[in-house]
Structures are given as structure tokens and as C-alpha cells.
Motif scaffolding. Structure first.
Motif, mmCIF file in Angstrom:
data_model
loop_
_atom_site.group_PDB
_atom_site.id
_atom_site.type_symbol
_atom_site.label_atom_id
_atom_site.label_comp_id
_atom_site.label_asym_id
_atom_site.label_seq_id
_atom_site.Cartn_x
_atom_site.Cartn_y
_atom_site.Cartn_z
ATOM 1 N N UNK A 24 -11.171 74.900 -11.793
ATOM 2 C CA UNK A 24 -10.486 76.564 -11.636
ATOM 3 C C UNK A 24 -10.391 77.093 -12.973
ATOM 4 N N UNK A 25 -9.904 76.541 -14.153
ATOM 5 C CA UNK A 25 -10.306 76.970 -15.179
ATOM 6 C C UNK A 25 -12.146 77.269 -15.885
ATOM 7 N N UNK A 33 -13.707 79.835 -13.641
ATOM 8 C CA UNK A 33 -13.173 81.148 -14.677
ATOM 9 C C UNK A 33 -14.257 81.110 -15.342
ATOM 10 N N UNK A 34 -14.379 80.478 -16.776
ATOM 11 C CA UNK A 34 -15.069 80.376 -17.771
ATOM 12 C C UNK A 34 -16.893 80.720 -17.233
ATOM 13 N N UNK A 35 -16.664 79.424 -16.040
ATOM 14 C CA UNK A 35 -18.865 80.033 -15.210
ATOM 15 C C UNK A 35 -18.711 82.083 -15.614
ATOM 16 N N UNK A 36 -18.019 82.184 -14.669
ATOM 17 C CA UNK A 36 -18.321 83.594 -13.828
ATOM 18 C C UNK A 36 -17.862 84.413 -15.791
ATOM 19 N N UNK A 67 -18.509 72.873 -9.838
ATOM 20 C CA UNK A 67 -18.335 73.080 -8.207
ATOM 21 C C UNK A 67 -17.581 70.907 -8.225
ATOM 22 N N UNK A 68 -18.000 70.215 -9.313
ATOM 23 C CA UNK A 68 -17.883 68.768 -8.802
ATOM 24 C C UNK A 68 -16.146 68.524 -8.918
#
Length: 141
Positions: free
Chosen positions: A19-20, A23-26, A56-57
Motif C-alpha cells: 500500500x505504501x 501511494x508513492x506510485x500516485x 501490484x505484486x
């Protein structure tokens, strides 16, 4: 109502890291879309792809290993299988060193396939998982 009280152990990547990374992907995507510098856009775009894949993985393949008295369920990018204990050929821990870095991985042999799960895939030390699988009756080498 019949409640199943048999022990079940689940192992998978730490979902907080997944999940972290999501968030960093966004954040990286917003940076890539708002930057005017071409080199910065490229770096932010690559970071978006890498963090997105990691997220994703980590989230889609969790848990990657579930052990119960009935057998194992393996769920990885390359293998999804449900096995009875007698279908496993061998379970072992591989300790290796490469370029001065030590690595430990759980190896599961079945049906001419070898599944290798490391600490990141399991969320804990593979040696610990090996001990649990032995207590369920997994064949060892």
C-alpha cells in the motif's frame, strides 16, 4: 454451524509495503504529469512503473503460501497450485551467498516444478516457514 478449527498458516509480502508503494506510485505519476523538464518526466515515469509493479505484486499475490493440515496453496506470478502433502516431492531451504550477500529461500518441489520463495515473498524468514511446513508433515530433503 460447523467451525473449522484446524490450524492454517498464511505467508505473503507485507501488505503495508504494497500500500505504501501504491501511494508513492500516485505521487510519482502526478510528478510525471506535472513536470516540464523532459529528464524529470522520464525519471518520474520510470519510477511510476517500478513502484506500480512492486505494489501490484505485493497486493495481488498475498498470501503467496497457505499451509493447512490438508496441504499447501501456492499463489505466485508464475504458479498457482493447490497441493496435498503427498503431492510434494521435497521442501528445503537453500542458503546461498553471491557477491558477499547471503540469501535464504524456501524451495518447494512438485510435479517436475520448483517454486522458490524468498523472504519478501513470504514476509518472514524462509527457515521459519520450513519449520512450520515440517510440522504439517511436508517431505524434507
Amino acid at each position: 454451524m460447523d467451525i473449522d478449527r484446524r490450524p492454517t498458516c498464511r505467508y505473503g509480502p507485507d501488505r503495508r509495503l504494497g500500500w505504501g508503494a501504491a501511494g508513492l506510485t500516485i505521487v510519482a505519476l502526478v510528478a510525471a504529469l506535472t513536470m516540464t523538464d523532459p529528464a524529470g518526466r522520464l525519471v518520474s515515469g520510470l519510477l511510476t512503473v517500478v513502484l506500480g509493479a512492486y505494489a501490484f505484486l505485493g497486493l495481488a499475490y498475498s498470501p503467496s503460501l497457505v499451509a493447512s493440515s490438508d496441504g499447501l496453496h501456492i499463489h505466485t506470478l508464475s504458479v498457482t497450485a493447490t497441493l496435498r502433502w503427498d503431492q510434494l516431492t521435497a521442501v528445503r531451504v537453500d542458503n546461498s551467498t553471491h557477491l558477499g550477500l547471503s540469501n535464504r529461500a524456501l524451495e518447494l518441489d512438485f510435479d517436475d516444478q520448483l517454486v522458490v520463495l524468498g523472504r519478501r515473498s513470504l514476509g518472514v524468514d524462509p527457515q521459519e516457514v520450513y519449520g512450520v511446513l515440517r510440522s504439517f508433515g511436508a517431505p524434507t530433503v
